[in-house]
Write a protein that holds these residues in place. Structure first.
Motif, short mmCIF file in Angstrom:
data_model
loop_
_atom_site.label_atom_id
_atom_site.label_comp_id
_atom_site.label_asym_id
_atom_site.label_seq_id
_atom_site.Cartn_x
_atom_site.Cartn_y
_atom_site.Cartn_z
N ALA A 17 -16.66 10.09 105.77
CA ALA A 17 -17.26 10.30 107.09
C ALA A 17 -17.60 11.77 107.30
N GLY A 18 -16.72 12.65 106.83
CA GLY A 18 -16.95 14.08 107.03
C GLY A 18 -18.16 14.60 106.28
N VAL A 19 -18.26 14.29 104.99
CA VAL A 19 -19.38 14.83 104.20
C VAL A 19 -20.71 14.23 104.62
N LEU A 20 -20.70 12.99 105.07
CA LEU A 20 -21.95 12.37 105.50
C LEU A 20 -22.38 12.89 106.87
N ARG A 21 -21.43 13.06 107.77
CA ARG A 21 -21.78 13.56 109.10
C ARG A 21 -22.41 14.95 109.03
N GLU A 22 -21.86 15.79 108.16
CA GLU A 22 -22.34 17.17 108.08
C GLU A 22 -23.45 17.35 107.04
#
Length: 265
Positions: A17-22
């Motif tokens: 979720a973190g790498v995709l959101r950013e």
């Protein structure tokens, strides 16, 4: 950069979720190996990542491989990885208690980094600490730092401190959730509706944390600014001191750190 996650649990999902959101990585460059077919399908549907029940089909193409399994499954997972990683691929462990020496015994020439992230990574507010293995170089560190920093704060520490990291920031979100829930219950007891009490409790904790981070002032100094003589706050602080709340939190962190240490023995 292509990222693989071995294991599709909550912490792996937080990284995804973190790498995709950013926008650090495209969903098409994120691969997950999860032995439960239903969970693999859930991650594929929710995030658009490449999710399979085995890593055999994609492992040799990966730049960074996160080992994100339960501690009792780590040995078996590493056996399955051995011999299938590119020589320059970074093997990243987020397994609590799994030491660099244990990993490097199985992957003696592999760049290895040990990481302890926490679940707020999933909402862009994570805290991750990492320790470098003997073969990890600056280029390997930069890749892992980029993945983690996209969704929170990152620090590099000696491996000897990783159990303390686990006890504080790894387990800490659960402690914070307890505090938020308790504050909300207090608000309800004082007459507030549940929904508004929970909003106030969570936002108050968020705001207090942001003040510490942004001002870089000691929490005790910031607390004194709120604590007027003979006022409402000191009355509440007095109760917390009488109930030894600070000592209880200190002991909780130490207990969680000791548990992390025992997992590595």
């Amino acid at each position: 950069m292509k990222l693989a996650l071995i294991g599709g649990g909550m912490m792996a999902e937080a990284v995804i979720a973190g790498v995709l959101r950013e926008n650090v990585l495209l969903a098409s460059d994120v691969f997950v190996s999860e032995h439960k077919a239903a969970r693999a399908e859930e991650l594929r549907r929710k995030y658009g990542v490449q999710a399979f029940c085995s890593a055999a089909a994609f492992l040799e193409d990966m730049d960074v491989v996160f080992l994100a399994v339960k501690p009792n499954a780590a040995e078996k997972a590493m056996e399955e990885l051995r011999g299938h990683l590119r020589p320059d691929a970074v093997l990243v462990s987020i397994v609590a208690g799994l030491t660099l020496s244990r990993i490097e015994n199985m992957f003696p020439q592999q760049p290895v980094i040990r990481v302890m992230p926490n679940t707020p990574l999933a909402v862009g507010a994570g805290m991750s600490a990492y320790a470098l293995g003997s073969c990890a170089e600056e280029a390997h560190e930069e890749k892992v730092h980029e993945i983690l920093a996209a969704a929170g704060k990152v620090v590099c520490l000696k491996e000897s401190l990783m159990d303390a990291v686990t006890g504080l920031s790894g387990s800490g979100p659960a402690f914070a959730f307890l505090v938020i829930g308790a504050l909300a219950d207090g608000g309800v007891a004082a007459g507030l509706p549940r929904k508004e009490a929970l909003l106030m409790a969570a936002q108050t904790m968020l705001g207090a944390a942001k003040m510490v981070l942004d001002t870089k002032r000691h929490p005790a100094e910031l607390r004194d600014q709120v604590t007027s003589p003979a006022g409402t706050t000191i009355a509440g602080v007095r109760v917390l001191e009488q109930r030894a709340v600070c000592g209880a939190f200190l002991d909780a962190v130490l207990c969680a750190a000791e548990k992390s240490k025992s997992l590595g023995e």
